[in-house]
Design a protein around this motif. Structure first.
Motif, PDB file in Angstrom:
ATOM      1  N   ASP A 121      -5.526 -21.124 -20.530  1.00  0.00           N
ATOM      2  CA  ASP A 121      -4.712 -19.906 -20.548  1.00  0.00           C
ATOM      3  C   ASP A 121      -3.833 -19.806 -19.310  1.00  0.00           C
ATOM      4  O   ASP A 121      -2.666 -19.404 -19.386  1.00  0.00           O
ATOM      5  CB  ASP A 121      -5.610 -18.669 -20.640  1.00  0.00           C
ATOM      6  CG  ASP A 121      -6.242 -18.500 -22.013  1.00  0.00           C
ATOM      7  OD1 ASP A 121      -5.687 -19.033 -22.988  1.00  0.00           O
ATOM      8  OD2 ASP A 121      -7.296 -17.845 -22.102  1.00  0.00           O
ATOM      9  N   VAL A 122      -4.387 -20.165 -18.150  1.00  0.00           N
ATOM     10  CA  VAL A 122      -3.613 -20.128 -16.911  1.00  0.00           C
ATOM     11  C   VAL A 122      -2.455 -21.110 -16.974  1.00  0.00           C
ATOM     12  O   VAL A 122      -1.316 -20.777 -16.608  1.00  0.00           O
ATOM     13  CB  VAL A 122      -4.525 -20.435 -15.695  1.00  0.00           C
ATOM     14  CG1 VAL A 122      -3.687 -20.662 -14.429  1.00  0.00           C
ATOM     15  CG2 VAL A 122      -5.514 -19.303 -15.471  1.00  0.00           C
ATOM     16  N   CYS A 148     -19.574 -16.282 -25.086  1.00  0.00           N
ATOM     17  CA  CYS A 148     -18.692 -15.435 -24.284  1.00  0.00           C
ATOM     18  C   CYS A 148     -17.965 -14.414 -25.148  1.00  0.00           C
ATOM     19  O   CYS A 148     -17.874 -13.224 -24.798  1.00  0.00           O
ATOM     20  CB  CYS A 148     -17.674 -16.293 -23.527  1.00  0.00           C
ATOM     21  SG  CYS A 148     -18.360 -17.184 -22.118  1.00  0.00           S
ATOM     22  N   SER A 149     -17.460 -14.856 -26.289  1.00  0.00           N
ATOM     23  CA  SER A 149     -16.750 -13.945 -27.196  1.00  0.00           C
ATOM     24  C   SER A 149     -17.677 -12.869 -27.735  1.00  0.00           C
ATOM     25  O   SER A 149     -17.296 -11.696 -27.841  1.00  0.00           O
ATOM     26  CB  SER A 149     -16.123 -14.735 -28.356  1.00  0.00           C
ATOM     27  OG  SER A 149     -15.129 -15.617 -27.875  1.00  0.00           O
ATOM     28  N   LEU A 150     -18.894 -13.248 -28.047  1.00  0.00           N
ATOM     29  CA  LEU A 150     -19.854 -12.301 -28.613  1.00  0.00           C
ATOM     30  C   LEU A 150     -20.202 -11.175 -27.647  1.00  0.00           C
ATOM     31  O   LEU A 150     -20.451 -10.041 -28.066  1.00  0.00           O
ATOM     32  CB  LEU A 150     -21.132 -13.032 -29.038  1.00  0.00           C
ATOM     33  CG  LEU A 150     -21.037 -13.884 -30.313  1.00  0.00           C
ATOM     34  CD1 LEU A 150     -22.337 -14.657 -30.535  1.00  0.00           C
ATOM     35  CD2 LEU A 150     -20.728 -13.011 -31.529  1.00  0.00           C
ATOM     36  N   VAL A 151     -20.220 -11.475 -26.347  1.00  0.00           N
ATOM     37  CA  VAL A 151     -20.592 -10.445 -25.370  1.00  0.00           C
ATOM     38  C   VAL A 151     -19.372  -9.780 -24.730  1.00  0.00           C
ATOM     39  O   VAL A 151     -19.507  -9.025 -23.759  1.00  0.00           O
ATOM     40  CB  VAL A 151     -21.505 -11.026 -24.274  1.00  0.00           C
ATOM     41  CG1 VAL A 151     -22.790 -11.560 -24.865  1.00  0.00           C
ATOM     42  CG2 VAL A 151     -20.795 -12.112 -23.462  1.00  0.00           C
ATOM     43  N   LYS A 208      -3.545 -12.121 -15.632  1.00  0.00           N
ATOM     44  CA  LYS A 208      -2.683 -11.040 -15.143  1.00  0.00           C
ATOM     45  C   LYS A 208      -2.912 -10.775 -13.664  1.00  0.00           C
ATOM     46  O   LYS A 208      -1.964 -10.591 -12.898  1.00  0.00           O
ATOM     47  CB  LYS A 208      -2.937  -9.769 -15.952  1.00  0.00           C
ATOM     48  CG  LYS A 208      -2.081  -8.588 -15.528  1.00  0.00           C
ATOM     49  CD  LYS A 208      -2.387  -7.358 -16.368  1.00  0.00           C
ATOM     50  CE  LYS A 208      -1.556  -6.163 -15.894  1.00  0.00           C
ATOM     51  NZ  LYS A 208      -1.859  -4.939 -16.692  1.00  0.00           N
ATOM     52  N   MET A 209      -4.182 -10.764 -13.246  1.00  0.00           N
ATOM     53  CA  MET A 209      -4.489 -10.488 -11.848  1.00  0.00           C
ATOM     54  C   MET A 209      -4.048 -11.630 -10.930  1.00  0.00           C
ATOM     55  O   MET A 209      -3.705 -11.403  -9.771  1.00  0.00           O
ATOM     56  CB  MET A 209      -5.986 -10.226 -11.673  1.00  0.00           C
ATOM     57  CG  MET A 209      -6.491  -8.964 -12.365  1.00  0.00           C
ATOM     58  SD  MET A 209      -5.596  -7.459 -11.894  1.00  0.00           S
ATOM     59  CE  MET A 209      -5.952  -7.389 -10.134  1.00  0.00           C
ATOM     60  N   LEU A 210      -4.062 -12.861 -11.440  1.00  0.00           N
ATOM     61  CA  LEU A 210      -3.565 -13.986 -10.642  1.00  0.00           C
ATOM     62  C   LEU A 210      -2.080 -13.831 -10.351  1.00  0.00           C
ATOM     63  O   LEU A 210      -1.615 -14.120  -9.249  1.00  0.00           O
ATOM     64  CB  LEU A 210      -3.814 -15.316 -11.375  1.00  0.00           C
ATOM     65  CG  LEU A 210      -5.221 -15.877 -11.298  1.00  0.00           C
ATOM     66  CD1 LEU A 210      -5.364 -17.052 -12.260  1.00  0.00           C
ATOM     67  CD2 LEU A 210      -5.569 -16.309  -9.884  1.00  0.00           C
ATOM     68  N   ARG A 235     -11.111 -13.850 -24.935  1.00  0.00           N
ATOM     69  CA  ARG A 235      -9.700 -13.957 -24.550  1.00  0.00           C
ATOM     70  C   ARG A 235      -9.207 -12.749 -23.741  1.00  0.00           C
ATOM     71  O   ARG A 235      -8.466 -12.920 -22.775  1.00  0.00           O
ATOM     72  CB  ARG A 235      -8.827 -14.134 -25.795  1.00  0.00           C
ATOM     73  CG  ARG A 235      -7.351 -14.235 -25.456  1.00  0.00           C
ATOM     74  CD  ARG A 235      -6.500 -14.703 -26.611  1.00  0.00           C
ATOM     75  NE  ARG A 235      -5.087 -14.602 -26.304  1.00  0.00           N
ATOM     76  CZ  ARG A 235      -4.420 -15.418 -25.502  1.00  0.00           C
ATOM     77  NH1 ARG A 235      -5.046 -16.426 -24.931  1.00  0.00           N
ATOM     78  NH2 ARG A 235      -3.128 -15.251 -25.280  1.00  0.00           N
ATOM     79  N   SER A 236      -9.590 -11.540 -24.103  1.00  0.00           N
ATOM     80  CA  SER A 236      -9.089 -10.368 -23.373  1.00  0.00           C
ATOM     81  C   SER A 236      -9.544 -10.407 -21.908  1.00  0.00           C
ATOM     82  O   SER A 236      -8.788 -10.038 -21.007  1.00  0.00           O
ATOM     83  CB  SER A 236      -9.555  -9.079 -24.049  1.00  0.00           C
ATOM     84  OG  SER A 236     -10.967  -8.996 -24.061  1.00  0.00           O
ATOM     85  N   TYR A 237     -10.767 -10.860 -21.694  1.00  0.00           N
ATOM     86  CA  TYR A 237     -11.273 -11.011 -20.320  1.00  0.00           C
ATOM     87  C   TYR A 237     -10.472 -12.073 -19.571  1.00  0.00           C
ATOM     88  O   TYR A 237     -10.046 -11.862 -18.433  1.00  0.00           O
ATOM     89  CB  TYR A 237     -12.754 -11.382 -20.354  1.00  0.00           C
ATOM     90  CG  TYR A 237     -13.292 -11.916 -19.054  1.00  0.00           C
ATOM     91  CD1 TYR A 237     -13.508 -11.074 -17.966  1.00  0.00           C
ATOM     92  CD2 TYR A 237     -13.600 -13.278 -18.904  1.00  0.00           C
ATOM     93  CE1 TYR A 237     -14.002 -11.570 -16.764  1.00  0.00           C
ATOM     94  CE2 TYR A 237     -14.093 -13.766 -17.707  1.00  0.00           C
ATOM     95  CZ  TYR A 237     -14.295 -12.918 -16.648  1.00  0.00           C
ATOM     96  OH  TYR A 237     -14.780 -13.408 -15.462  1.00  0.00           O
TER      97      TYR A 237
END
Length: 213
Positions: free
Chosen positions: A65-66, A26-29, A41-43, A33-35
Motif C-alpha cells: 500500500d505504501v 487482521c481483517s477479521l479483527v 495517510k499518517m506517513l 485495509r482501513s487500518y
C-alpha cells in the motif's frame, strides 16, 4: 549469532501455523485495509525520491500500500521470519511492485548509518522483549538520516482498561508490558530521538508515535 537471534522473534500471528492466515486474521479483527491506509495517510510521504524502511513488514500488505501511494520511493521491507517474508515477496511480485525485501532483525539492521529518510513499523514492537526494543530503537535511530522520521505504530497505554483486551493479550502472551505501561515514548527518547510525539490513536489502544532524529 544467527542461531541465537532465531529464538528472539515471535511470528506475526503468534504461531508459525497461523502465518498463512495472517491477512485474514487482521481483517477479521479490524486491522485490514482501513487500518493500513490510516498509516499511509499518517506517513504523508512527499512525492519525491526517498529511502524508506518497513521495519517488520510481515505479510507485506502495508508495504504494498505504501509503495502504491508513493511510487518514487525506494522501499526496503525487512522481517525476521522467512516464512512470512516469502508471502510478502510473492504478493509484491503479483502486483509488479519493486520492493526490496530482506530477512533481518531490527536489533541488527544490515544497513549503514544515515541511510534512510523514513522508517515505519506497524504492530511489531509488542513482539520484542524490553532489551530488544531498546536495541531496535537505537538501530533505527542509527540508520536514519539527520531529521529523519520514525513512525512507530503499536499498542500503547490504554485510556480505558475495560476495552483493553488486545493490550492484555500482548502483556500475558507476548512482550507488551512496556507498551501497556506507556513506556515506549520514553524509550524512544532514550534511544537518541530528539522529539517524540503521539500523533494519532486507533482502536484497540493502538498509538501512532512519531520520533524525529
Amino acid at each position: 549469532m544467527e542461531i541465537k537471534l532465531k529464538s528472539q522473534f515471535i511470528p506475526a500471528a503468534r504461531f508459525h501455523l497461523l502465518t498463512p492466515l495472517f491477512d485474514t486474521l487482521c481483517s477479521l479483527v479490524g486491522l485490514g485495509r482501513s487500518y493500513r491506509m490510516k498509516i499511509v495517510k499518517m506517513l504523508n510521504l512527499p512525492k519525491r525520491k526517498l529511502r524508506v524502511m518497513d521495519a517488520g513488514c510481515g505479510s507485506g500488505s502495508l508495504a504494498i500500500d505504501v509503495k502504491k501511494e508513493s511510487q518514487n520511493i525506494s522501499l526496503y521491507a525487512i522481517d525476521a521470519d522467512p516464512n512470512i517474508l516469502a508471502i510478502a515477496e510473492n504478493k509484491a511480485k503479483e502486483e509488479n511492485l519493486p520492493i526490496n525485501f530482506k530477512k533481518a532483525f531490527l536489533q541488527k539492521l544490515p544497513f549503514p548509518d544515515n541511510s534512510f529518510d523514513v522508517v515505519y513499523s506497524s504492530l511489531v514492537f509488542h513482539h520484542l522483549s524490553n532489551d530488544i526494543k531498546k536495541e531496535a530503537m537505537k538501530e533505527i535511530h542509527r540508520v536514519l538520516k539527520k531529521s529523519g522520521r520514525f513512525l512507530l505504530v503499536d499498542f500503547g497505554k490504554p485510556k480505558n482498561k475495560l476495552f483493553s483486551v488486545f493490550s492484555w493479550f500482548t502483556v500475558l502472551f507476548e512482550e507488551g508490558y512496556d507498551n501497556y505501561k506507556g513506556k515506549i515514548p520514553e524509550m524512544l527518547s532514550n534511544a537518541g530521538f530528539s522529539t517524540v510525539a503521539e500523533v494519532e490513536r486507533y482502536r484497540f489502544n493502538i498509538v501512532f508515535l512519531e520520533a524525529v532524529k
